[in-house]
Design a protein around this motif. Structure first.
Motif, PDB file in Angstrom:
ATOM      1  N   TYR A  46       0.798  -1.230   0.000  1.00 26.74           N
ATOM      2  CA  TYR A  46       0.000   0.000   0.000  1.00 26.74           C
ATOM      3  C   TYR A  46       0.833   1.284   0.000  1.00 26.74           C
ATOM      4  N   ILE A  47       2.134   1.184   0.240  1.00 21.70           N
ATOM      5  CA  ILE A  47       2.928   2.382   0.498  1.00 21.70           C
ATOM      6  C   ILE A  47       3.028   3.298  -0.717  1.00 21.70           C
ATOM      7  N   ARG A  48       3.030   2.737  -1.931  1.00 24.46           N
ATOM      8  CA  ARG A  48       3.108   3.597  -3.116  1.00 24.46           C
ATOM      9  C   ARG A  48       1.921   4.553  -3.175  1.00 24.46           C
ATOM     10  N   ALA A  49       0.726   4.017  -2.972  1.00 21.69           N
ATOM     11  CA  ALA A  49      -0.467   4.867  -3.026  1.00 21.69           C
ATOM     12  C   ALA A  49      -0.445   5.907  -1.914  1.00 21.69           C
ATOM     13  N   ALA A  50       0.027   5.518  -0.740  1.00 17.02           N
ATOM     14  CA  ALA A  50       0.088   6.460   0.385  1.00 17.02           C
ATOM     15  C   ALA A  50       1.053   7.604   0.079  1.00 17.02           C
ATOM     16  N   ILE A  51       2.251   7.274  -0.398  1.00 17.87           N
ATOM     17  CA  ILE A  51       3.252   8.309  -0.682  1.00 17.87           C
ATOM     18  C   ILE A  51       2.794   9.191  -1.840  1.00 17.87           C
ATOM     19  N   SER A  53      -0.166   9.972  -2.581  1.00 16.63           N
ATOM     20  CA  SER A  53      -1.196  10.889  -2.085  1.00 16.63           C
ATOM     21  C   SER A  53      -0.584  12.008  -1.248  1.00 16.63           C
ATOM     22  N   ALA A  54       0.527  11.727  -0.564  1.00 21.51           N
ATOM     23  CA  ALA A  54       1.231  12.790   0.162  1.00 21.51           C
ATOM     24  C   ALA A  54       1.864  13.769  -0.824  1.00 21.51           C
ATOM     25  N   PHE A  55       2.492  13.244  -1.868  1.00 20.36           N
ATOM     26  CA  PHE A  55       3.095  14.107  -2.892  1.00 20.36           C
ATOM     27  C   PHE A  55       2.046  14.972  -3.582  1.00 20.36           C
ATOM     28  N   ALA A  56       0.789  14.499  -3.644  1.00 18.13           N
ATOM     29  CA  ALA A  56      -0.267  15.208  -4.372  1.00 18.13           C
ATOM     30  C   ALA A  56      -0.875  16.357  -3.582  1.00 18.13           C
ATOM     31  N   GLN A  57      -0.447  16.575  -2.325  1.00 18.11           N
ATOM     32  CA  GLN A  57      -1.014  17.662  -1.527  1.00 18.11           C
ATOM     33  C   GLN A  57      -0.762  19.013  -2.188  1.00 18.11           C
ATOM     34  N   THR A  58      -1.758  19.875  -2.125  1.00 22.22           N
ATOM     35  CA  THR A  58      -1.703  21.143  -2.847  1.00 22.22           C
ATOM     36  C   THR A  58      -0.973  22.238  -2.085  1.00 22.22           C
ATOM     37  N   VAL A  59      -0.616  21.984  -0.832  1.00 23.18           N
ATOM     38  CA  VAL A  59       0.150  22.928  -0.015  1.00 23.18           C
ATOM     39  C   VAL A  59       1.556  22.366   0.169  1.00 23.18           C
ATOM     40  N   ALA A 122      -0.820   7.294   7.596  1.00 20.35           N
ATOM     41  CA  ALA A 122      -0.395   5.911   7.747  1.00 20.35           C
ATOM     42  C   ALA A 122      -0.005   5.359   6.387  1.00 20.35           C
ATOM     43  N   GLY A 123       0.878   4.376   6.399  1.00 13.30           N
ATOM     44  CA  GLY A 123       1.397   3.826   5.162  1.00 13.30           C
ATOM     45  C   GLY A 123       0.419   2.990   4.378  1.00 13.30           C
ATOM     46  N   ASP A 124      -0.787   2.758   4.914  1.00 11.91           N
ATOM     47  CA  ASP A 124      -1.790   1.992   4.176  1.00 11.91           C
ATOM     48  C   ASP A 124      -3.030   2.821   3.844  1.00 11.91           C
ATOM     49  N   ASP A 125      -3.012   4.114   4.139  1.00 15.27           N
ATOM     50  CA  ASP A 125      -4.144   4.990   3.838  1.00 15.27           C
ATOM     51  C   ASP A 125      -3.823   5.893   2.647  1.00 15.27           C
ATOM     52  N   ILE A 126      -4.840   6.563   2.141  1.00 17.17           N
ATOM     53  CA  ILE A 126      -4.685   7.462   0.998  1.00 17.17           C
ATOM     54  C   ILE A 126      -5.320   8.793   1.352  1.00 17.17           C
ATOM     55  N   GLY A 156     -11.057  -1.296   1.521  1.00 13.58           N
ATOM     56  CA  GLY A 156     -10.507  -2.586   1.881  1.00 13.58           C
ATOM     57  C   GLY A 156      -9.155  -2.831   1.239  1.00 13.58           C
ATOM     58  N   THR A 157      -8.732  -4.073   1.241  1.00 20.05           N
ATOM     59  CA  THR A 157      -7.403  -4.447   0.770  1.00 20.05           C
ATOM     60  C   THR A 157      -7.142  -3.986  -0.656  1.00 20.05           C
ATOM     61  N   ARG A 158      -8.123  -4.126  -1.528  1.00 23.16           N
ATOM     62  CA  ARG A 158      -7.946  -3.784  -2.943  1.00 23.16           C
ATOM     63  C   ARG A 158      -8.432  -2.383  -3.272  1.00 23.16           C
ATOM     64  N   GLY A 159      -8.740  -1.603  -2.257  1.00 20.14           N
ATOM     65  CA  GLY A 159      -9.231  -0.251  -2.484  1.00 20.14           C
ATOM     66  C   GLY A 159     -10.732  -0.174  -2.676  1.00 20.14           C
ATOM     67  N   GLU A 160     -11.426  -1.291  -2.475  1.00 18.02           N
ATOM     68  CA  GLU A 160     -12.874  -1.306  -2.637  1.00 18.02           C
ATOM     69  C   GLU A 160     -13.543  -0.593  -1.461  1.00 18.02           C
TER      70      GLU A 160
END
Length: 351
Positions: A46-51, A53-59, A122-126, A156-160
């Protein structure tokens, strides 16, 4: 100190072996107002999606990706992504020398945070791209607010999409809320942000979990907010912190006992942190100090009650039950617990 000097100071303060030293992406000026602590452990899936999403912050932010010495590819993936990053954020990645656990890992990572506002990830959230901007705006509009959380979308696990149960907090509340509702749950840690004085005023957190301690520290210093806008996708899966901490995915035969045992540790640790904070606030107005003492008593009573239920003869239940009946906020729960004296332990999941 210039930006390069600040980075050198961070490197010097780590005292980590070369293999675990932080890796830095190119930096941005000026110094960010916000530090994002992206804490991860065994999050390789999950870490790629988490990071991202951090990079995508507008501030523009300081983003610290901190791995708690997990034994999977999480850290390697994070190093790769930070090395390739080109953008407005000041980004670093590091890992601890050994596994510290949730609260100690948070304390360790906080030594590197420079922002006036700290945003938890967290490393598993977006996180949604507008998350940091919304948090900054909310703090600007509420000068008395010290800590905030938000609504979230469960995945869930697959983003559902999945339904995740979590009691909705009022949009604004203070210490009396905990006493009034009789529940010892703070803001959801995955959605939390706080002013750095919430940490600096009292020092490192005590106990094993960060969210309740930070929630109560914020309530001591001012108001708490819970934004009605979902700002993250909160992932539930068997390996998540909430799943392992609260034994949600373990067989029922062991889950209830482990949940009781862990809750005892959390409640005692949170009570220790709150008590330490109160000692450091002689200036706290007496009405607020009385409320804080009631919350402290609630944590102590609930820890003692759970420990008695799982490990003590039934006559030892009476002390916590009687104290709970006398404590505003715990009377109904303690009355329900008194009824358990008449029932076999197996009826509520214990042997």
């Amino acid at each position: 100190m210039g930006e390069g000097g600040a980075l050198n100071a961070v490197l010097a303060s780590e005292s980590l072996p070369a293999s675990a030293a932080p890796t830095f992406a190119p930096v941005a000026e000026p110094r960010p107002q916000v530090s994002v602590l992206l804490l991860c452990f065994r999050d390789a899936d999950y870490i790629r999606a988490a990071i991202e999403s951090a990079f995508a912050q507008t501030v523009p932010c300081q983003i610290i990706v901190s791995n708690d010495c997990s034994d999977d590819a999480t850290f390697d993936i994070a190093v790769e992504m930070v090395a390739a990053y080109r953008g407005p954020h000041r980004v670093s990645v590091r890992r601890t020398e050994r596994n510290l656990g949730v609260s100690a890992h948070f304390n360790d990572a906080m030594t590197l945070a420079h922002g006036d506002i700290i945003v938890m990830m967290a490393g598993d959230d977006i996180a949604y791209p507008e998350r940091v901007a919304t948090i900054v705006r909310a703090f600007d509009q509420a000068p008395d607010a010290m800590v905030l959380g938000s609504d979230f979308d469960g995945i869930g696990t697959r983003g559902e999409p999945i339904k995740v149960s979590f009691r909705v907090r009022p949009e604004r509340y203070e210490l009396d809320y905990y006493v009034r509702i009789g529940r010892l749950i703070g803001l959801l840690g995955a959605t939390m942000a706080f002013r750095r004085c919430v940490y600096d005023r009292f020092g490192p957190l005590l106990g094993p979990i960060e969210d309740n301690a930070l929630s109560l520290r914020g309530a001591l210093l001012g108001q708490s907010l819970c934004l009605r806008q979902p700002l993250i996708q909160y992932r539930r899966h068997p390996g998540s912190v909430s799943g392992t901490v609260f034994a949600r995915d373990e067989p029922r035969a062991v889950a209830t006992r482990r949940r009781y045992e862990r809750t005892v540790q959390f409640y005692r640790g949170t009570a220790d942190d709150l008590e330490s904070c109160l000692r450091q606030m002689p200036e706290l107005p007496e009405p607020k100090r009385r409320l804080a003492r009631q919350v402290l008593a609630m944590y102590r009573i609930e820890a003692d009650a759970r420990e008695a239920i799982i490990a003590q003869p039934r006559w030892r239940w009476l002390g916590p039950v009687m104290r709970g009946l006398a404590q505003r906020g715990l009377r109904r729960k303690s009355a329900e617990r008194a009824l358990k004296l008449l029932l076999p332990r197996s009826w509520f999941g214990l042997r």
